[in-house]
Design an enzyme around this catalytic site. Sequence first.
Site, PDB file in Angstrom:
ATOM      1  N   SER A 124       0.821  -1.207   0.000  1.00 55.76           N
ATOM      2  CA  SER A 124       0.000   0.000   0.000  1.00 55.76           C
ATOM      3  C   SER A 124       0.857   1.260   0.000  1.00 55.76           C
ATOM      4  O   SER A 124       1.968   1.264   0.556  1.00 55.76           O
ATOM      5  CB  SER A 124      -0.869  -0.015   1.268  1.00 55.76           C
ATOM      6  OG  SER A 124      -1.404   1.255   1.514  1.00 55.76           O
ATOM      7  N   TYR A 149      -1.608   0.081  10.139  1.00 58.65           N
ATOM      8  CA  TYR A 149      -1.859  -0.626   8.875  1.00 58.65           C
ATOM      9  C   TYR A 149      -0.645  -0.515   7.952  1.00 58.65           C
ATOM     10  O   TYR A 149      -0.130  -1.519   7.446  1.00 58.65           O
ATOM     11  CB  TYR A 149      -3.114  -0.050   8.205  1.00 58.65           C
ATOM     12  CG  TYR A 149      -3.266  -0.452   6.757  1.00 58.65           C
ATOM     13  CD1 TYR A 149      -3.362  -1.797   6.396  1.00 58.65           C
ATOM     14  CD2 TYR A 149      -3.291   0.509   5.749  1.00 58.65           C
ATOM     15  CE1 TYR A 149      -3.488  -2.169   5.054  1.00 58.65           C
ATOM     16  CE2 TYR A 149      -3.417   0.144   4.416  1.00 58.65           C
ATOM     17  CZ  TYR A 149      -3.515  -1.193   4.076  1.00 58.65           C
ATOM     18  OH  TYR A 149      -3.628  -1.560   2.753  1.00 58.65           O
ATOM     19  N   LYS A 153       2.131  -3.445   6.669  1.00 61.79           N
ATOM     20  CA  LYS A 153       2.482  -3.731   5.261  1.00 61.79           C
ATOM     21  C   LYS A 153       3.995  -3.609   5.044  1.00 61.79           C
ATOM     22  O   LYS A 153       4.580  -4.398   4.311  1.00 61.79           O
ATOM     23  CB  LYS A 153       1.738  -2.757   4.333  1.00 61.79           C
ATOM     24  CG  LYS A 153       0.254  -3.053   4.208  1.00 61.79           C
ATOM     25  CD  LYS A 153       0.013  -4.327   3.417  1.00 61.79           C
ATOM     26  CE  LYS A 153      -1.449  -4.690   3.336  1.00 61.79           C
ATOM     27  NZ  LYS A 153      -1.704  -5.942   2.620  1.00 61.79           N
TER      28      LYS A 153
HETATM   29  N1  NAD Z   1      -8.569  -0.976  -1.611  1.00 66.42           N
HETATM   30  C1  NAD Z   1      -7.489  -0.200  -1.698  1.00 66.42           C
HETATM   31  O1  NAD Z   1      -7.573   0.969  -2.113  1.00 66.42           O
HETATM   32  C2  NAD Z   1      -6.141  -0.742  -1.298  1.00 66.42           C
HETATM   33  C3  NAD Z   1      -5.048   0.127  -1.321  1.00 66.42           C
HETATM   34  C4  NAD Z   1      -3.797  -0.356  -0.981  1.00 66.42           C
HETATM   35  C5  NAD Z   1      -3.629  -1.689  -0.661  1.00 66.42           C
HETATM   36  N2  NAD Z   1      -4.703  -2.522  -0.618  1.00 66.42           N
HETATM   37  C6  NAD Z   1      -4.479  -3.932  -0.263  1.00 66.42           C
HETATM   38  O2  NAD Z   1      -5.157  -4.768  -1.195  1.00 66.42           O
HETATM   39  C7  NAD Z   1      -5.563  -5.980  -0.564  1.00 66.42           C
HETATM   40  C8  NAD Z   1      -7.027  -6.233  -0.876  1.00 66.42           C
HETATM   41  O3  NAD Z   1      -7.802  -5.130  -0.431  1.00 66.42           O
HETATM   42  P1  NAD Z   1      -9.346  -4.967  -0.796  1.00 66.42           P
HETATM   43  O4  NAD Z   1      -9.602  -3.531  -1.009  1.00 66.42           O
HETATM   44  O5  NAD Z   1      -9.739  -5.936  -1.839  1.00 66.42           O
HETATM   45  O6  NAD Z   1      -9.989  -5.358   0.621  1.00 66.42           O
HETATM   46  P2  NAD Z   1     -11.114  -6.408   1.004  1.00 66.42           P
HETATM   47  O7  NAD Z   1     -11.367  -6.254   2.465  1.00 66.42           O
HETATM   48  O8  NAD Z   1     -12.268  -6.307   0.088  1.00 66.42           O
HETATM   49  O9  NAD Z   1     -10.369  -7.803   0.724  1.00 66.42           O
HETATM   50  C9  NAD Z   1      -9.556  -8.452   1.673  1.00 66.42           C
HETATM   51  C10 NAD Z   1      -9.944  -9.935   1.631  1.00 66.42           C
HETATM   52  O10 NAD Z   1      -9.076 -10.665   2.477  1.00 66.42           O
HETATM   53  C11 NAD Z   1      -9.845 -11.555   3.275  1.00 66.42           C
HETATM   54  N3  NAD Z   1      -9.071 -11.793   4.493  1.00 66.42           N
HETATM   55  C12 NAD Z   1      -8.664 -10.879   5.424  1.00 66.42           C
HETATM   56  N4  NAD Z   1      -7.967 -11.489   6.387  1.00 66.42           N
HETATM   57  C13 NAD Z   1      -7.921 -12.809   6.070  1.00 66.42           C
HETATM   58  C14 NAD Z   1      -7.340 -13.955   6.698  1.00 66.42           C
HETATM   59  N5  NAD Z   1      -6.708 -13.864   7.857  1.00 66.42           N
HETATM   60  N6  NAD Z   1      -7.480 -15.151   6.084  1.00 66.42           N
HETATM   61  C15 NAD Z   1      -8.151 -15.272   4.909  1.00 66.42           C
HETATM   62  N7  NAD Z   1      -8.729 -14.229   4.287  1.00 66.42           N
HETATM   63  C16 NAD Z   1      -8.614 -13.007   4.863  1.00 66.42           C
HETATM   64  C17 NAD Z   1     -11.155 -10.835   3.497  1.00 66.42           C
HETATM   65  O11 NAD Z   1     -12.229 -11.692   3.826  1.00 66.42           O
HETATM   66  C18 NAD Z   1     -11.351 -10.170   2.131  1.00 66.42           C
HETATM   67  O12 NAD Z   1     -12.041 -11.025   1.229  1.00 66.42           O
HETATM   68  C19 NAD Z   1      -5.224  -5.821   0.915  1.00 66.42           C
HETATM   69  O13 NAD Z   1      -4.017  -6.501   1.189  1.00 66.42           O
HETATM   70  C20 NAD Z   1      -5.029  -4.323   1.088  1.00 66.42           C
HETATM   71  O14 NAD Z   1      -4.148  -4.027   2.131  1.00 66.42           O
HETATM   72  C21 NAD Z   1      -5.960  -2.077  -0.933  1.00 66.42           C
END
Ligand code: NAD
Length: 333
Positions: A124, A149, A153
């Site tokens: 991130s 957070y 990361k």
């Molecule tokens: N959305 C953004 O703008 C953004 C920005 C930077 C980084 N990210 C990163 O992208 C990734 C996905 O984010 P997203 O926006 O799709 O979020 P999201 O919450 O929709 O997806 C995360 C998924 O991981 C699953 N999960 C969480 N902990 C778990 C565990 N211990 N075991 C199994 N499954 C688990 C959740 O059920 C969910 O389906 C994350 O790693 C997040 O840090 C997202």
Amino acid sequence: MRESMPTTTVLVTGGAGYIGSHTVTRLLQQQYKVVVFDNLSTGFVEAVSPDAEFIQGDIRDRRLLSQVLGDYKVHSIIHFAAKLNVKESVQQPLEYYENNVLGLLSTLQAAQQAGVENLVFSSSSNVFGDASSEKLIDESVVKLPINPYGRSKLICEEILKDFSRTTKLRHAILRYFNVAGAALDGTNGQRTGNAYHLVHVAAQAALGKISEVDIYGSDYPTADGTCVRDYIHIEDIAQIHILALQYLLNGGPSQDFNCGYGRGYSVAQVLAAMQKVSQNEFHIKTAARRPGDSPWLVSDSTKLKRLLGWQAEHDDLDGICRSALAWERRFGP
Ligand SMILES: NC(=O)c1ccc[n+]([C@@H]2O[C@H](COP(=O)([O-])OP(=O)(O)OC[C@H]3O[C@@H](n4cnc5c(N)ncnc54)[C@H](O)[C@@H]3O)[C@@H](O)[C@H]2O)c1
């Protein structure tokens, strides 16, 4: 570069989440075999394509993860699973470290046991913390996260680098800036009712699902005083994963990539764009700053373009807002 790897099985942790589920669809279109591993803490099984295998499990359950990696002869992992709400991470730091850091450790241990060779990791822009000199942020910029957070990361990034140095696993770290919007065919988008990503919240306000939108801080050192972010369309982010995986499958060495458009919009500009495309001047309220927010985070994606050959296809804030709005209209309470 190889177009597709039809015999490659990819395990997608967090594949029932927002970014994971869009990426799963794209992997399947490219003929990869896909196994989704998700505990559904914030994900939705309905978001997972029926053409993927779905296993409900927690990445900290190393025994189950090892079994799945072996049973499906998984060759590559895309690791999305994490908690990612900055505000919540400030309030519950241990839960963030436990889920994100222990979750990665468990995944790497299982990967090592199963002989997995490639891993794409979701990082991130939060690892950069307060890098706010209004310059584009490239991969070399010092990483000083300002919330748990972001720190979780960054710790994961360091663990991954140490691990790759001593094993045959190669990795691609993808640092997303702000991912937004919905699938252009209208089949997928942000599903969580408890929305906190700005474009999603704005779409809900535009449709009257919530009564107003808060701007957290209007006294930041930016042009209009509100925080500036680099909003990247979900379709472009999903495609970056395909390119990163192909890069590793073609033998590319481990790399990190910042993923954005190199263009920042303020919170006020995003809300104005949503008001324009929805033709609804929903109510906006200025609130106090939130702890852990950086004033300015905009990506320099030169390396992503140079090494992966990525080209942005949906770099259009109005288009991002329109797709989010169309999805929100179809979906949700
Ligand atoms: N959305 C953004 O703008 C953004 C920005 C930077 C980084 N990210 C990163 O992208 C990734 C996905 O984010 P997203 O926006 O799709 O979020 P999201 O919450 O929709 O997806 C995360 C998924 O991981 C699953 N999960 C969480 N902990 C778990 C565990 N211990 N075991 C199994 N499954 C688990 C959740 O059920 C969910 O389906 C994350 O790693 C997040 O840090 C997202």
